[in-house]
Every structure is written in structure tokens, then in C-alpha cells.
Design a protein around this motif. Structure first.
Motif, PDB file in Angstrom:
ATOM      1  N   PHE A   1       0.971  -1.028   0.132  1.00 44.47           N
ATOM      2  CA  PHE A   1      -0.056   0.462   0.123  1.00 44.47           C
ATOM      3  C   PHE A   1       0.813   1.441   0.006  1.00 44.47           C
ATOM      4  N   SER A   2       0.598   1.733  -0.766  1.00 40.79           N
ATOM      5  CA  SER A   2       1.399   3.029  -1.082  1.00 40.79           C
ATOM      6  C   SER A   2       1.297   4.544  -1.573  1.00 40.79           C
ATOM      7  N   ILE A   3       1.570   5.580  -0.444  1.00 40.57           N
ATOM      8  CA  ILE A   3       0.639   6.615  -0.008  1.00 40.57           C
ATOM      9  C   ILE A   3       1.834   7.923  -0.341  1.00 40.57           C
ATOM     10  N   ALA A   4       1.271   8.837  -0.425  1.00 40.48           N
ATOM     11  CA  ALA A   4       2.265   9.991  -0.616  1.00 40.48           C
ATOM     12  C   ALA A   4       1.540  10.878   0.262  1.00 40.48           C
ATOM     13  N   VAL A   5       2.447  11.972   0.614  1.00 44.11           N
ATOM     14  CA  VAL A   5       1.766  12.921   2.213  1.00 44.11           C
ATOM     15  C   VAL A   5       2.305  14.657   1.544  1.00 44.11           C
ATOM     16  N   MET A   6       1.442  14.990   1.591  1.00 51.40           N
ATOM     17  CA  MET A   6       1.465  16.744   1.598  1.00 51.40           C
ATOM     18  C   MET A   6       2.176  17.555   2.423  1.00 51.40           C
ATOM     19  N   PRO A   7       2.736  18.704   2.291  1.00 50.53           N
ATOM     20  CA  PRO A   7       2.520  19.718   2.921  1.00 50.53           C
ATOM     21  C   PRO A   7       1.418  20.006   4.218  1.00 50.53           C
ATOM     22  N   SER A   8       1.056  19.982   3.499  1.00 56.41           N
ATOM     23  CA  SER A   8      -0.635  20.214   4.381  1.00 56.41           C
ATOM     24  C   SER A   8      -1.132  18.973   5.241  1.00 56.41           C
ATOM     25  N   GLY A   9      -0.656  17.583   5.316  1.00 54.33           N
ATOM     26  CA  GLY A   9      -0.872  17.200   5.856  1.00 54.33           C
ATOM     27  C   GLY A   9      -1.660  15.929   5.621  1.00 54.33           C
ATOM     28  N   ASN A  10      -2.089  16.210   3.864  1.00 47.76           N
ATOM     29  CA  ASN A  10      -3.692  15.128   3.640  1.00 47.76           C
ATOM     30  C   ASN A  10      -2.458  14.019   3.008  1.00 47.76           C
ATOM     31  N   ILE A  11      -2.934  13.090   3.055  1.00 45.89           N
ATOM     32  CA  ILE A  11      -2.798  11.732   1.952  1.00 45.89           C
ATOM     33  C   ILE A  11      -3.361  11.152   0.724  1.00 45.89           C
ATOM     34  N   VAL A  12      -2.838  11.576   0.154  1.00 43.62           N
ATOM     35  CA  VAL A  12      -2.757  10.659  -1.240  1.00 43.62           C
ATOM     36  C   VAL A  12      -2.759   8.965  -1.536  1.00 43.62           C
ATOM     37  N   ILE A  13      -3.218   8.086  -1.723  1.00 43.15           N
ATOM     38  CA  ILE A  13      -3.361   6.482  -1.714  1.00 43.15           C
ATOM     39  C   ILE A  13      -2.505   7.007  -3.085  1.00 43.15           C
ATOM     40  N   LEU A  14      -1.107   6.040  -3.196  1.00 40.03           N
ATOM     41  CA  LEU A  14      -0.718   6.005  -4.846  1.00 40.03           C
ATOM     42  C   LEU A  14      -1.436   4.807  -5.145  1.00 40.03           C
ATOM     43  N   GLU A  15      -1.502   3.772  -5.198  1.00 45.23           N
ATOM     44  CA  GLU A  15      -1.284   1.902  -5.360  1.00 45.23           C
ATOM     45  C   GLU A  15      -1.583   1.678  -4.215  1.00 45.23           C
TER      46      GLU A  15
END
Length: 291
Positions: free
Chosen positions: A120-134
Motif C-alpha cells: 500500500f503506497s501513499i504520498a503525504v503533502m505539506p498540508s498533512g493530507n494523504i494521497v493513496i498512490l497504489e
């Protein structure tokens, strides 16, 4: 019997009980008829370790986590990277820097009824929001799992990867470490071995992320339907498979929020580094990097 003192009072709590002449914990999160049926099933398959891991020895929380999947929205954006500079690119061209993390829940077998191996791969933005990548939820032989984990780590240049290491899963972690040594591709890697119940883990680790709208998924995200289905089933009490929830929990364990920066400026700098033969320009001073 567990005995403790609280506000001058002695509190006693029965932590084990005898059933059929055998001592058992009282804290299991399932009723005993269900537990016995599961035990017989796994004994017949010679997989009693799975029964002990998943259904018997883990204390339960009587509160059931509920996931509001309407709060998880698709993000109309793409993930991209330039070497170690990683970013989410919005439709207007804006590049948002991210850190990337992976959670791995290995499965010990590949038969039809067994769990999937989840990467499970995720990205984290400077805002703290999390985006699922795959969301990779697949039947992968245990001998091939380290190679598949490395593919995802390299693909997303993961800042940290956490692998569950209960029972046979420890071999996957150890062979992934060895693969890094053999290939010279080193990335931060951590083992996770905890008997905390799923209810406790998901209430503490997933509900605050999912139900507050902090989680989204990249456009065209692979495996997102499986994640949604398992989250909805878990909320509804149907919990035969929750592997992707475990994967997200593991990915979140060691995440951190990146600093904000001008992505194009950094890409331009690293591109100039790659194309220059000047040793001073190729190795800038520490003061510049820290400024």
C-alpha cells in the motif's frame, strides 16, 4: 485474576477462563463457537499459526470502527518524480512536494481462501493530507514478495517502508533487507510486530484519517476498489478480509509531513548537477542546502 488498586479500591479482573478443561484468555474479540470452528478449519490445513495470530491471542476493543468512505475523494492529479524530488502535479500544472511511504502486509500462502499480499503506497503533502498512490492486493508467492516490494519502493522512492513481521512474515522483511544489500539500492525499512487488536489499531490509526477527509486517492489509482470494498465490509461487520486496511495502517505508522518548497527550482538544480562536470557546482556547500 488481574488485581490492581485504583483510588483506594481493589479491582479484580478475570483474564483467563477454563473451557473444556483448557485455560483460555477472556479477552478474545470473537465468541467461542466461532473460534472453535476457525480452529478446526486451520488445524485441518496445518495452519494453526494463522488461527493463533488472527483470532485467538489478540485483545479486542468492544468499540467497532466505522469508516465514512464518502469522505475519501478522487484527486484529479498525477504523481511524478525527478530522482528523489517527488510531487503531485495538479491539472493547472502546480507541483506539490510529497513524501512517500509504503505499508506491506505479506501473506504466507497463495491459495484462493488466503489473504492477499498488500503493498500500500501513499504520498503525504505539506498540508498533512494523504494521497493513496497504489493499492496492490495480489496473490504473490512468499519467495517473490521481496522483489515485488522493492519494485514499489523504487517506483515511489519510498521515504519509509513498514513490513508486518508476525510468524513467517519475518522472512519477507529479512530477504527484502538482503535484496537491498545485493542491489545497492538502500531505502529505510522497518519491521512491525504487534498483537494490538484490529479494532484498536483502526480506531486509533485509520478513523482519524479516513473520517476527517484527510485521505484521497490519485486519479486512476490501482486497487482503490478493493480498498473501498474492504473498508465498507469491515464497517458492516464482515471482516474475512481487511488486508488493505492493514496495509494503510502500516504505511501511516512511520510517515512524516514534508516541508514546502518550489519543486521546479529543485528539479532545475538537480538537472544542472547531473549535466555539470564542475566539482564545486556538483557538490554545493552545506550552508546552501540548509538555507
Amino acid at each position: 485474576i488481574f488485581t490492581a488498586e485504583s483510588n483506594g479500591k481493589i479491582i479484580k479482573y478475570q483474564i483467563t477462563t477454563f473451557i473444556d478443561g483448557v485455560e483460555h484468555p477472556t479477552w478474545s474479540r470473537y465468541d467461542w463457537d466461532w473460534i472453535r470452528a476457525k480452529k478446526r478449519y486451520y488445524e485441518a490445513r496445518k495452519e494453526i499459526h494463522i488461527w493463533l495470530q488472527e483470532y485467538y491471542n489478540i485483545p479486542g476493543n468492544k468499540t467497532n470502527p466505522k469508516f465514512d468512505m464518502n469522505m475519501v475523494k478522487e484527486l484529479d492529479a498525477i504523481f511524478d518524480k525527478h530522482d528523489y524530488v517527488k510531487y503531485i502535479q495538479m491539472p493547472d500544472g502546480k507541483k506539490i512536494p510529497v513524501t512517500t511511504f509504503i505499508g506491506v502486509d505479506p501473506a504466507s500462502t497463495t491459495n484462493k481462501r488466503s489473504d492477499n499480499t498488500v503493498i500500500f503506497s501513499i504520498a503525504v503533502m505539506p498540508s498533512g493530507n494523504i494521497v493513496i498512490l497504489e493499492v496492490r492486493a495480489e496473490k504473490i508467492k512468499i519467495t517473490e514478495q521481496p522483489q515485488e516490494i522493492m519494485k514499489s519502493i523504487i517506483k515511489y522512492r519510498a521515504d519509509h517502508t513498514t513490513i508486518e513481521t508476525i510468524n513467517a512474515q519475518l522472512n519477507v522483511y529479512q530477504y527484502t533487507e538482503k535484496m537491498m544489500e545485493d542491489t545497492g539500492e538502500f531505502f529505510p525499512l522497518a519491521a512491525f510486530n504487534d498483537t494490538k487488536s484490529k479494532n484498536n489499531k483502526f480506531i486509533d490509526g485509520l478513523e482519524p484519517v479516513i473520517n476527517t477527509g484527510k485521505l484521497s486517492y490519485i486519479k486512476g489509482c490501482v486497487g482503490i476498489d478493493t480498498f473501498f470494498n474492504e473498508a465498507k465490509c469491515f464497517s458492516g461487520g464482515k471482516r474475512e478480509h481487511d488486508d488493505t486496511l492493514d496495509g494503510l495502517y502500516l504505511a501511516l505508522l512511520n510517515m512524516w509531513i514534508p516541508g514546502d518548497m518550489d519543486v521546479d527550482e529543485y528539479i532545475d538544480f538537480f538537472t544542472r548537477q547531473e549535466n555539470t562536470t564542475d566539482i564545486y557546482e556538483k557538490n554545493p556547500t552545506l550552508e546552501w542546502v540548509c538555507a
